[in-house]
Design a protein around this motif. Structure first.
Motif, PDB file in Angstrom:
ATOM      1  N   PRO A  85       0.786  -1.238   0.000  1.00 44.93           N
ATOM      2  CA  PRO A  85       0.000   0.000   0.000  1.00 44.93           C
ATOM      3  C   PRO A  85       0.817   1.287   0.000  1.00 44.93           C
ATOM      4  CG  PRO A  85      -0.962  -1.601   1.494  1.00 44.93           C
ATOM      5  CD  PRO A  85       0.350  -2.168   1.045  1.00 44.93           C
ATOM      6  N   ALA A  86       1.950   1.300   0.654  1.00 48.45           N
ATOM      7  CA  ALA A  86       2.779   2.512   0.671  1.00 48.45           C
ATOM      8  C   ALA A  86       3.740   2.557  -0.513  1.00 48.45           C
ATOM      9  CB  ALA A  86       3.562   2.597   1.979  1.00 48.45           C
ATOM     10  N   GLY A  87       3.757   1.504  -1.302  1.00 45.39           N
ATOM     11  CA  GLY A  87       4.666   1.437  -2.448  1.00 45.39           C
ATOM     12  C   GLY A  87       6.006   0.826  -2.111  1.00 45.39           C
TER      13      GLY A  87
ATOM     14  N   LEU B 276       9.492  -8.830  -4.902  1.00 47.04           N
ATOM     15  CA  LEU B 276       8.562  -9.490  -3.993  1.00 47.04           C
ATOM     16  C   LEU B 276       7.593 -10.383  -4.772  1.00 47.04           C
ATOM     17  CD1 LEU B 276       7.216  -9.760  -1.114  1.00 47.04           C
ATOM     18  CD2 LEU B 276       5.715  -7.903  -1.894  1.00 47.04           C
ATOM     19  N   CYS B 277       7.059  -9.865  -5.865  1.00 45.62           N
ATOM     20  CA  CYS B 277       6.117 -10.649  -6.676  1.00 45.62           C
ATOM     21  C   CYS B 277       6.784 -11.894  -7.251  1.00 45.62           C
ATOM     22  CB  CYS B 277       5.531  -9.782  -7.783  1.00 45.62           C
ATOM     23  SG  CYS B 277       4.447  -8.475  -7.178  1.00 45.62           S
TER      24      CYS B 277
ATOM     25  N   LEU C 133       4.933 -18.249 -14.994  1.00 43.91           N
ATOM     26  CA  LEU C 133       6.055 -18.347 -15.931  1.00 43.91           C
ATOM     27  C   LEU C 133       6.119 -17.168 -16.896  1.00 43.91           C
ATOM     28  CD1 LEU C 133       5.773 -22.140 -16.820  1.00 43.91           C
ATOM     29  CD2 LEU C 133       7.194 -21.048 -15.062  1.00 43.91           C
ATOM     30  N   HIS C 134       5.001 -16.464 -17.053  1.00 45.38           N
ATOM     31  CA  HIS C 134       4.917 -15.387 -18.039  1.00 45.38           C
ATOM     32  C   HIS C 134       4.597 -14.074 -17.333  1.00 45.38           C
ATOM     33  CE1 HIS C 134       4.955 -18.519 -21.048  1.00 45.38           C
ATOM     34  NE2 HIS C 134       3.974 -19.103 -20.403  1.00 45.38           N
ATOM     35  N   TRP C 135       5.526 -13.115 -17.454  1.00 48.37           N
ATOM     36  CA  TRP C 135       5.404 -11.819 -16.783  1.00 48.37           C
ATOM     37  C   TRP C 135       5.445 -10.689 -17.797  1.00 48.37           C
ATOM     38  CZ3 TRP C 135       4.715 -11.549 -11.540  1.00 48.37           C
ATOM     39  CH2 TRP C 135       5.017 -12.696 -10.793  1.00 48.37           C
ATOM     40  N   LEU C 136       4.649  -9.665 -17.552  1.00 48.60           N
ATOM     41  CA  LEU C 136       4.696  -8.403 -18.290  1.00 48.60           C
ATOM     42  C   LEU C 136       5.004  -7.330 -17.253  1.00 48.60           C
ATOM     43  CD1 LEU C 136       1.411  -8.941 -20.311  1.00 48.60           C
ATOM     44  CD2 LEU C 136       3.729  -9.322 -21.107  1.00 48.60           C
ATOM     45  N   THR C 137       5.927  -6.448 -17.552  1.00 46.78           N
ATOM     46  CA  THR C 137       6.308  -5.464 -16.544  1.00 46.78           C
ATOM     47  C   THR C 137       5.293  -4.332 -16.436  1.00 46.78           C
ATOM     48  OG1 THR C 137       7.765  -4.442 -18.172  1.00 46.78           O
ATOM     49  CG2 THR C 137       8.779  -5.904 -16.562  1.00 46.78           C
TER      50      THR C 137
ATOM     51  N   ALA D  22      11.050   4.178  -9.496  1.00 48.00           N
ATOM     52  CA  ALA D  22      11.616   3.036 -10.223  1.00 48.00           C
ATOM     53  C   ALA D  22      12.287   2.064  -9.247  1.00 48.00           C
ATOM     54  CB  ALA D  22      12.613   3.521 -11.273  1.00 48.00           C
ATOM     55  N   ALA D  23      13.007   2.583  -8.258  1.00 47.17           N
ATOM     56  CA  ALA D  23      13.647   1.724  -7.253  1.00 47.17           C
ATOM     57  C   ALA D  23      12.591   0.980  -6.433  1.00 47.17           C
ATOM     58  CB  ALA D  23      14.551   2.558  -6.349  1.00 47.17           C
ATOM     59  N   ALA D  24      11.498   1.667  -6.096  1.00 47.97           N
ATOM     60  CA  ALA D  24      10.414   1.020  -5.363  1.00 47.97           C
ATOM     61  C   ALA D  24       9.786  -0.084  -6.216  1.00 47.97           C
ATOM     62  CB  ALA D  24       9.372   2.047  -4.949  1.00 47.97           C
ATOM     63  N   PHE D  25       9.666   0.155  -7.525  1.00 49.02           N
ATOM     64  CA  PHE D  25       9.111  -0.858  -8.423  1.00 49.02           C
ATOM     65  C   PHE D  25       9.987  -2.110  -8.441  1.00 49.02           C
ATOM     66  CE2 PHE D  25       8.638  -2.940 -12.537  1.00 49.02           C
ATOM     67  CZ  PHE D  25       7.276  -3.204 -12.528  1.00 49.02           C
ATOM     68  N   VAL D  26      11.290  -1.933  -8.411  1.00 49.61           N
ATOM     69  CA  VAL D  26      12.206  -3.083  -8.377  1.00 49.61           C
ATOM     70  C   VAL D  26      11.931  -3.933  -7.139  1.00 49.61           C
ATOM     71  CG1 VAL D  26      14.628  -3.781  -8.130  1.00 49.61           C
ATOM     72  CG2 VAL D  26      14.000  -2.011  -9.785  1.00 49.61           C
TER      73      VAL D  26
END
Length: 128
Positions: free
Chosen positions: A16-18, A79-80, A89-93, A70-74
């Motif tokens: 929730p906080a990113g 985590l995901c 097996l299949h990810w989209l960013t 961007a760092a928070a997204f990493v």
């Protein structure tokens, strides 16, 4: 039958906080969804970001205009991958990154609705 199902995770639902604290109820929701798909022979195709930036990242760091987002997204993506990666097996960013950058940071048609610097901000947001 349906061989694949594309779904988008909600960053705000999971973190929730990113950054920092993880909402285990959000993790459980997506985990159960992924397990159900797999039980029915359907492979999940997971999008990590579908335009639902956690509000604190927008308010505190100006959203995608900041490299901190961007760092928070990493951290969120890591985590995901850790929690769901053994089953997905299949990810989209990012969902439609160019559309998000232009409509959110130049035209003001999508969140965050900015039109302040339409010749600069979309490029900065897309870069980050």
């Amino acid at each position: 039958g349906v061989p694949y199902y594309r779904l988008s995770l909600s960053w705000a639902r999971i973190m929730p906080a990113g950054v920092g604290a993880v909402n285990e109820d959000g993790i459980r929701f997506y985990s159960e969804l992924i397990d159900s798909l797999l039980r029915h022979g359907i492979r999940p195709v997971v999008t990590l970001y579908h335009w639902d930036l956690p509000l604190p990242l927008q308010l505190e760091h100006d959203g995608w205009l900041s490299p901190r987002t961007a760092a928070a997204f990493v951290a969120y993506a890591s985590l995901c991958f850790e929690r769901f990666g053994g089953r997905v097996l299949h990810w989209l960013t990012l969902h439609a990154p160019a559309q998000h950058a232009v409509n959110g940071y130049a035209r003001g048609e999508h969140p965050p609705g900015r039109t302040v610097a339409p010749t600069r901000e979309p490029y900065l947001a897309a870069h980050n």
